[in-house]
Design an enzyme around this catalytic site. Structure first.
Site, PDB file in Angstrom:
ATOM      1  N   ASP A   1       0.745  -1.101  -0.045  1.00  0.00           N
ATOM      2  CA  ASP A   1      -0.133  -0.249  -0.005  1.00  0.00           C
ATOM      3  C   ASP A   1       0.960   1.367  -0.080  1.00  0.00           C
ATOM      4  OD1 ASP A   1      -2.923   1.304   0.308  1.00  0.00           O
ATOM      5  OD2 ASP A   1      -1.838   1.843   2.155  1.00  0.00           O
TER       6      ASP A   1
ATOM      7  N   TYR B   1      -1.223  11.202   2.539  1.00  0.00           N
ATOM      8  CA  TYR B   1      -2.033  11.480   1.476  1.00  0.00           C
ATOM      9  C   TYR B   1      -2.151  12.533   1.029  1.00  0.00           C
ATOM     10  CZ  TYR B   1      -4.312   6.581   2.196  1.00  0.00           C
ATOM     11  OH  TYR B   1      -4.362   5.486   2.508  1.00  0.00           O
TER      12      TYR B   1
ATOM     13  N   HIS C   1      -7.430  -6.270   0.826  1.00  0.00           N
ATOM     14  CA  HIS C   1      -6.131  -5.461   0.459  1.00  0.00           C
ATOM     15  C   HIS C   1      -5.278  -5.780   1.516  1.00  0.00           C
ATOM     16  CE1 HIS C   1      -4.561  -1.649  -0.164  1.00  0.00           C
ATOM     17  NE2 HIS C   1      -4.501  -1.108   1.281  1.00  0.00           N
TER      18      HIS C   1
END
Length: 289
Positions: free
Chosen positions: A98, A204, A264
């Site tokens: 990720d 992010y 995920h």
């Protein structure tokens, strides 16, 4: 028995916390969101039978410092380069999941001589997500957008970290109860600590810088062997993108390993499968650092 140790070291201007175990050729494990280095608890003891394993908390996560700047992936990659240097490691195998895969990809592009082989887990590179963005993708990547709003997420999430995290751990796994209450409690403690939410959101919020960095060397493929692992049942990755095509665009020497009935977080949802894939791919990595 799990002989994983914990330590901190100052590298690239921040104090970094890392887990470590084993000896031999070095393997560095980079976690993603919404996790910390605790995510590798199943893999570390097994990999440590053959390798020197280092699993840091990324900048902004866990017990590593959470400064106000430096969350572009080039700086975060340099965190790992300087960590390795401080530990006397001059070449390593690199595994990223990720967000950690984004750091790992930038690291191998900026410092190809340092990385013998690369594993990327359940990750679509940032520039490809941005390039392909449409209403269908935005529905799956809503959190990319929410997390980039200034200040509001921190205000809404304060004291509600468990609600936020449980949503991801349930929604992102093929089996919604895959992540134990004990594990969730460990993550809640990390993200509820001072700066824990802001640190992850800062990761992010570096998206525009990350895309600019990625576009600058988009035509340069990764030369070292690359293994791409993903869960076939995650809506934002395996169900949404042709992952072999995605990583063929990124890497010259690619192997792929989709995992059925998995979301995920394959290293947590199907840890034995992931550990075997890693051991098989790492076999032949023999240069100790």
């Amino acid at each position: 028995m799990d002989d994983t140790g914990h330590d901190t070291i100052r590298a690239n201007g921040i104090r970094q916390h890392y887990r470590h175990a084993g000896s031999g050729p070095p393997v560095i494990l980079l976690h993603g969101f919404p996790e910390t280095s605790y995510a590798w608890r199943f893999q570390i003891p097994e990999l440590a039978r053959r390798y020197r394993v280092i699993a840091p908390d990324l900048r902004g996560y866990g017990d590593t410092d959470k400064p106000s700047t430096g969350y572009d992936k080039r700086t975060m990659a340099n965190d790992i380069v300087k960590l390795a240097e401080a530990l006397g490691i001059d070449r390593f195998a690199l595994v990223g999941h990720d967000r950690g895969a984004r750091v790992a990809t930038r690291l191998v592009k900026d410092h190809p001589a340092l990385v013998d082989r690369l594993v990327v887990m359940d990750n679509v590179p940032t520039r490809i997500v941005a390039r392909e963005m449409n209403a269908r993708i935005a529905r799956q990547y809503w959190f990319f957008l929410f997390h980039q709003v200034a200040d509001l997420p921190e205000a809404l999430l304060a004291g509600r970290e468990e609600i936020w995290l449980r949503h991801f751990f349930s929604d992102w796994c093929h089996h919604p109860q895959s992540i134990s209450d004990e594990a969730i409690a460990a993550y809640v403690k990390a993200f509820a600590a001072e700066g824990g939410v802001r640190g992850a959101l800062s990761d992010y919020r570096a998206g525009p810088e990350d895309i600019a960095q990625d576009l600058a060397d988009a035509d340069s493929k990764i030369a070292c062997p690359v293994l791409s692992i993903w869960g076939e049942d995650f809506g934002a990755v395996g169900k949404l993108f042709d992952m072999q095509a995605v990583w063929s665009e990124m890497a010259e020497n690619l192997q792929v390993a989709p995992i059925q009935r998995c979301g995920h977080l394959p290293h947590e949802e199907q840890p034995e499968t992931v550990t075997k894939l890693l051991l098989d791919f790492l076999d032949g990595w023999t240069t100790a650092g």
